[in-house]
Write an enzyme that holds these catalytic residues in place. Structure first.
Site, mmCIF file in Angstrom:
data_model
loop_
_atom_site.group_PDB
_atom_site.id
_atom_site.type_symbol
_atom_site.label_atom_id
_atom_site.label_comp_id
_atom_site.label_asym_id
_atom_site.label_seq_id
_atom_site.Cartn_x
_atom_site.Cartn_y
_atom_site.Cartn_z
ATOM 1 N N PHE A 1 -4.233 5.268 1.871
ATOM 2 C CA PHE A 1 -5.553 5.741 2.300
ATOM 3 C C PHE A 1 -6.018 6.935 1.476
ATOM 4 C CE2 PHE A 1 -7.981 8.813 4.744
ATOM 5 C CZ PHE A 1 -9.016 8.060 5.282
ATOM 6 N N ASP A 2 -5.149 7.922 1.281
ATOM 7 C CA ASP A 2 -5.514 9.136 0.544
ATOM 8 C C ASP A 2 -5.957 8.820 -0.883
ATOM 9 O OD1 ASP A 2 -3.540 9.770 2.671
ATOM 10 O OD2 ASP A 2 -3.852 11.825 2.009
ATOM 11 N N THR A 3 -5.160 7.992 -1.555
ATOM 12 C CA THR A 3 -5.463 7.645 -2.942
ATOM 13 C C THR A 3 -6.791 6.912 -3.033
ATOM 14 O OG1 THR A 3 -3.096 7.461 -3.454
ATOM 15 C CG2 THR A 3 -4.642 6.400 -4.974
#
Length: 319
Positions: free
Chosen positions: A260-262
């Site tokens: 999700f972060d990437t």
């Protein structure tokens, strides 16, 4: 504006940003509001199949099965996603809450609420989260989510936020919480659309195993080489977005877990958002339950998918 915590009258003006305190990963003028999302047209949003009614940013309300406390129109919602964290949850939340309450009279000044996002814990995490939200109304609220996944927890918790800024940090507080003012204040005062910490700058102060250091540097190097990432640390659990940025990005983020972060940062970069990056002080939690081999496998799969997504966005932007 009605807020959970009143900003002290003695709060000092916001600090000025300095070159040695940050790195800007994109243009200083944001363009995503008018043209930056053109390349996303035609892509499938992560919540498209479940509906987007009833929330601010498109996350389905059906994923949250229980709530304690109400979302308030504060400057920042600071989400702590948790799974089976009964041992450290209460201490971490109280530590963060005390810091936020005491730090408002100097440096960055903003109103806040801590949001515990319990994603399908099987121990006493939810009972502890509920108790904290009941004991500290206005300062802490809690949501219980039926399925696991850090990305899912953030989508759902951020999706019903009424704050100007949505942020998150890991429950182990590995990143020095004294830097929360920089993370949130940067966005509250309009300097950027997305802010996040970086453990891989030369002036970051990081304590972790050689194995995790190698994996992190290899992964982020691949992101820069294969996907053109301009940032150096995609997975530091210390990130924030403005409400406007969240409304634009969250419906298009497909991953519900660690990638999700990437994906969030890659889409923010591709759509021209202003990204404020700063070195952090970070200490590895030796009790971390992250499954590294499984995470690496899913990250590689996510990179392959995002390569196709970014290529389609480039084609659409030049059409």
């Amino acid at each position: 504006m009605s807020t959970a915590i009143t900003t002290p009258a003695a709060a000092t003006p916001q600090p000025k940003l300095t070159d040695d305190a940050c790195r800007i990963a994109s243009n200083t003028e944001s363009t995503y509001g008018s043209t930056g999302l053109t390349g996303l047209t035609g892509l499938t949003g992560s919540t498209g199949s479940t509906g987007m009614a009833g929330t601010a940013y498109g996350a389905p309300r059906t994923g949250i099965v229980e709530r304690v406390g109400e979302s308030r129109p504060v400057d920042a919602d600071i989400v702590i996603p948790v799974y089976n964290e009964q041992e450290q949850l209460a201490e971490s939340v109280l530590t963060l809450m005390n810091h936020l309450a005491s730090s408002q009279i100097e440096g960055w000044a903003y109103t806040w609420q801590i949001v515990i996002a319990d994603n399908a814990s099987t121990d006493d995490t939810w009972a502890i989260a509920s108790r904290l939200a009941s004991q500290y109304p206005g300062r802490v609220r809690a949501v219980r989510i039926a399925r696991k996944g850090r990305g899912r927890a953030l989508k759902l918790a951020w999706g019903e936020s009424r704050a100007k800024v949505v942020a998150y940090m890991d429950v182990d507080l590995s990143t020095d919480i004294h830097q929360t003012g920089t993370l949130v204040g940067t966005l509250v005062y309009g300097f950027a659309d997305v802010a996040f910490g970086c453990r891989l700058f030369d002036d970051s102060e990081v304590t972790r195993s050689a194995k995790r250091e190698f994996i992190s540097r290899t992964y982020n190097g691949m992101l820069r080489m294969l996907l053109g990432a301009s940032f150096h640390d995609a997975q530091c659990g210390f990130k924030a977005m403005t409400a406007s940025a969240a409304r634009h990005l969250l419906p298009y983020i497909q991953d519900d877990e660690w990638f999700f972060d990437t994906e969030m940062l890659l889409l923010a970069q591709a759509t021209g958002m202003r990204m404020y990056v700063f070195p952090v002080r970070w200490v590895e939690d030796p009790g971390s339950t992250v499954n590294i081999p499984d995470t690496v496998r899913k990250d590689l799969k996510g990179m392959w998918r995002m390569n196709g997504t970014l290529n389609r966005m480039r084609v659409a932007a030049t059409a």
